[in-house]
Every structure is written in structure tokens, then in C-alpha cells.
Design an enzyme around this catalytic site. Structure first.
Site, mmCIF file in Angstrom:
data_model
loop_
_atom_site.group_PDB
_atom_site.id
_atom_site.type_symbol
_atom_site.label_atom_id
_atom_site.label_comp_id
_atom_site.label_asym_id
_atom_site.label_seq_id
_atom_site.Cartn_x
_atom_site.Cartn_y
_atom_site.Cartn_z
ATOM 1 N N SER A 92 -28.925 -24.550 37.276
ATOM 2 C CA SER A 92 -30.349 -24.311 37.160
ATOM 3 C C SER A 92 -30.729 -23.593 36.071
ATOM 4 O O SER A 92 -31.968 -23.730 35.583
ATOM 5 C CB SER A 92 -30.676 -23.597 38.643
ATOM 6 N N GLU A 141 -37.583 -29.826 42.718
ATOM 7 C CA GLU A 141 -37.869 -30.997 41.705
ATOM 8 C C GLU A 141 -38.298 -32.498 42.418
ATOM 9 O O GLU A 141 -37.347 -33.306 41.786
ATOM 10 C CB GLU A 141 -36.826 -30.735 40.613
#
Length: 389
Positions: free
Chosen positions: A96, A368
Site C-alpha cells: 500500500s 479502492e
């Protein structure tokens, strides 16, 4: 007969070019040496040495690696995807960090920024000397970013931003934030140095997932910016949504890395764990579980490599990214959970990575783009009808 690794059954290495494989192997070695020996402690303490890691990842060349110029490596998209696989085999939080840096913050500046913005930020971000974050999600607006309440208003030649962003990876260690806000002329993006007066980023604590990751709230209280802070190439939602599509591509590969690490760990454990006077791996039910998980992991990787080739050819469509993200994360979390059943009680400890990966994938499943959002994107592509409203 000799045991084979799960992806060897699919001859995945034979589908990857020499250059891309060399990059993958370099990242794998870094993860084995630097991440895996330390990540359980980081996870347990709820911390990550983000600035230190960013510099190391910059030296490795993975920050914005698929972008061209400004100190970026300019690799293929497939190589970037494979790097994400290896990073997430270490931990979703590390992948990430790289995804937000390269595929959100750097990508938005690279694609939509002015020459001055690119020159100021991209070389330092590629080197890991500056960290970026991406401010889109708000406390009440995740899947529906068009409803965001953060607002940018004109005040003479300046812009003044007010609002709040939530669940922002890298937020409280970032040197620059790409912030999206409503204006009188649609949604616009702003490059915000985090030392600007009125900007603060309190860290979000007490997480049960992505603990080895820095997560923050962004608070914009009368943040005054010059006209030069606006991303000139982005007007409307297409800017942030295209950036998210870029980041989702990395998740297609990355989540499979977590699944692979779970499966490889479980195969090794089952081979050494004796029960009823023989290895656990010698029982039919165990082998059935391992076979089913290997099949889903391999199918996911074949799809990921196919989508990587489409992206390298400039032919990848957003709905195809949704196919990949939905499949990879859904199967990865199922694999992690099934692996835990084979490890039994040992599977809930940080002595093994399985529960850590499973917890992390709970976040990857919904960030996301939730699975439901990606199902609707695919449904719209199939029917021509939008079911979002």
C-alpha cells in the site's frame, strides 16, 4: 515424487520475460531480507518505519517504477504488477505504501500536473525522499466520491480549501498530499505541501487490519494555496477515478502475493506437522484444500498476467481492472481463511503470516472499490445499464 510450488504447476515463469522476472526476483529478495523478518513486530506494534522504508524502496527503484522520466524506472506495467505481488507477499501495508506513492500521488502529478509540479515533486518521490498521499475518500463518501464535501473556493488569486478526508494511507508521514475538492467548476485536484498552515493529519489508531501501515485523517481548515497548486489537467471525477484504476491494477497482482505466501506457508506447515502418525499433508482432505487453493491462485495469476499485457499494450479498460480486482482479492481472502483452518490454532499467531494476511485482505477487499462496486462496474459493461442509482 518431488513437491512442486503452487505456481510452478502453471509454469508462470515461462510466461514472464527475462527483464520482468529479474525485477520480480530483486523485489522478492528485498522482501525476504528486509520485510519478512520484521513485519510481525511492526504489525503487533501497529507501526511502520515508513520514511526509512520509503528511502530503501526508492533505492530499489519501485516507487513510480512504471512511470517515465523524473527519476522513475519506466518499467513495464507487468513488471510493476509482479513487484506488487512480491511486496504484498511481505505485507499489504508495504504494498500500500508503494501503491499510494506511485500509482496515486505520483501518477496524478505525472499525468495531470504542471511541469513545475512534476519537477518539484516527482524526482524526490521516486527516490523516497518525499512521501505522498492521496486525499479522495471522506468519512461519509467512499464509494460515491462525487458527493464529497471538501470544498475549494477562490479568494483573490488564491484557493482556500476546507474539509476532511478519511482512511488516507501515508497521511501523517506525507510531505505532499494530492487533495480533491469541489469547486464552482467541477471537482479539481490540488497539490498540497503538508506543512501548509491549516493542514493536519492525525493518525488513525486501534486498527485490526493494515496495522503495519500508516493511516490518517486529513483535516483542511482554511488551507490557502496559490493558483499553481491546481492540477491543470484534471477537471471532474475522471482525474481521481483514473488514478484509482491505476492503483487497482497493482492490487490485482498484490493480493495474489498475500495468497501465495499463505499457501506456501501452509504447504510447508502441513508437511512438517504430524497427526495420527503421518504428515498432515498426507491426508486426502488436506490435499483437496491445497489443490483447490492452488487452482484459484493460479487462475488469478494467469488473469493478472493477461491484464498486465493488455495494459502494456495500452488496451486495458477500467471494467477489466474491476474483473481482476474483484477476482484476485475475493480469492486471496478465501485462500487465507482456508489456510488458517489447516494451521488450526497455530494459524492465529504472528509466528505464521496467515492471519495477518487475512486481516489485511479484509481492508483490501473494500478499499479502492468494494467488491459490490466492481460487480456493478462489470454488470454495467455486460448490460449497458447503470445500477449505481
Amino acid at each position: 515424487m518431488a513437491a512442486q510450488s503452487p505456481l510452478a504447476l502453471f509454469d508462470v515463469d515461462g510466461l514472464v520475460g527475462d527483464d520482468d522476472r529479474a525485477i520480480r526476483d530483486t523485489v522478492r529478495a528485498f522482501v525476504d531480507d528486509r520485510i519478512k523478518p520484521n513485519v510481525a513486530d511492526w504489525y503487533e506494534s501497529g507501526s511502520l518505519p515508513a520514511r526509512e522504508l520509503a528511502r530503501e524502496l526508492g533505492q530499489l527503484g519501485v516507487l513510480g517504477m512504471h512511470l517515465d522520466g523524473y527519476g522513475c524506472a519506466g518499467t513495464s506495467s507487468t513488471a510493476y504488477g509482479l513487484a506488487c505481488t512480491e511486496l504484498e507477499a511481505g505485507d499489504s501495508g508495504v504494498r500500500s505504501l508503494v501503491s499510494v506513492q506511485g500509482s496515486l500521488a505520483m501518477y496524478a502529478i505525472h499525468r495531470y500536473g504542471s511541469d513545475e509540479q512534476k519537477d518539484e515533486w516527482l524526482p524526490r518521490m521516486a527516490a523516497g525522499e518525499a512521501i505522498g498521499c492521496f486525499g479522495l475518500t471522506e468519512p461519509d463518501f467512499g464509494s460515491n466520491p462525487a458527493g464529497m464535501r471538501t470544498r475549494a473556493r477562490r479568494d483573490g488569486s488564491d484557493w482556500v480549501l476546507d474539509g476532511t478526508k478519511m482512511w488516507i494511507t501515508n497521511g501523517c508521514v506525507a510531505d505532499v498530499a494530492v487533495v480533491w475538492a469541489q469547486t464552482d467548476d467541477k471537482i479539481r485536484g490540488f497539490v498540497v505541501p503538508t506543512d501548509t498552515p491549516g493542514f493536519s493529519a492525525p493518525e488513525i489508531k486501534r486498527k485490526m487490519s493494515l496495522r503495519a501501515s500508516v493511516t490518517a485523517e486529513l483535516v483542511l481548515d482554511g488551507v490557502r494555496l496559490p493558483e499553481s497548486a491546481v492540477l491543470p489537467g484534471a477537471v471532474g471525477l475522471s482525474g481521481p477515478l483514473s488514478s484509482l484504476t491505476e492503483a487497482r491494477f497493482g492490487i490485482i497482482f498484490g493480493s495474489l502475493g498475500a495468497a501465495r505466501d499463505c499457501l506456501e506457508t501452509t504447504i510447508a506447515y502441513a508437511g512438517s506437522r504430524e497427526i495420527f502418525d503421518k504428515p498432515l499433508s498426507g491426508f486426502q482432505l488436506t490435499q483437496a484444500k491445497l489443490a483447490d487453493m492452488t487452482l484459484e491462485l493460479g487462475k488469478g495469476m494467469l488473469l493478472a498476467l493477461h491484464l498486465g499485457r493488455l495494459k502494456d499494450a495500452g488496451q486495458l479498460r477500467p471494467e477489466q481492472v474491476s474483473l481482476g480486482k474483484l477476482n484476485s482479492v475475493r480469492e486471496a481472502i478465501a485462500i487465507a481463511r482456508e489456510c488458517r483452518t489447516i494451521l488450526a490454532a497455530a494459524g492465529i499467531t504472528l509466528d505464521y503470516p496467515v492471519m495477518r494476511h487475512a486481516n489485511n485482505l479484509e481492508s483490501v477487499l473494500t478499499y479502492e472499490g468494494t467488491s459490490e462496486v466492481h460487480q456493478l462496474v462489470i454488470g454495467q459493461a455486460l448490460t449497458g445499464q447503470s445500477a449505481f442509482r
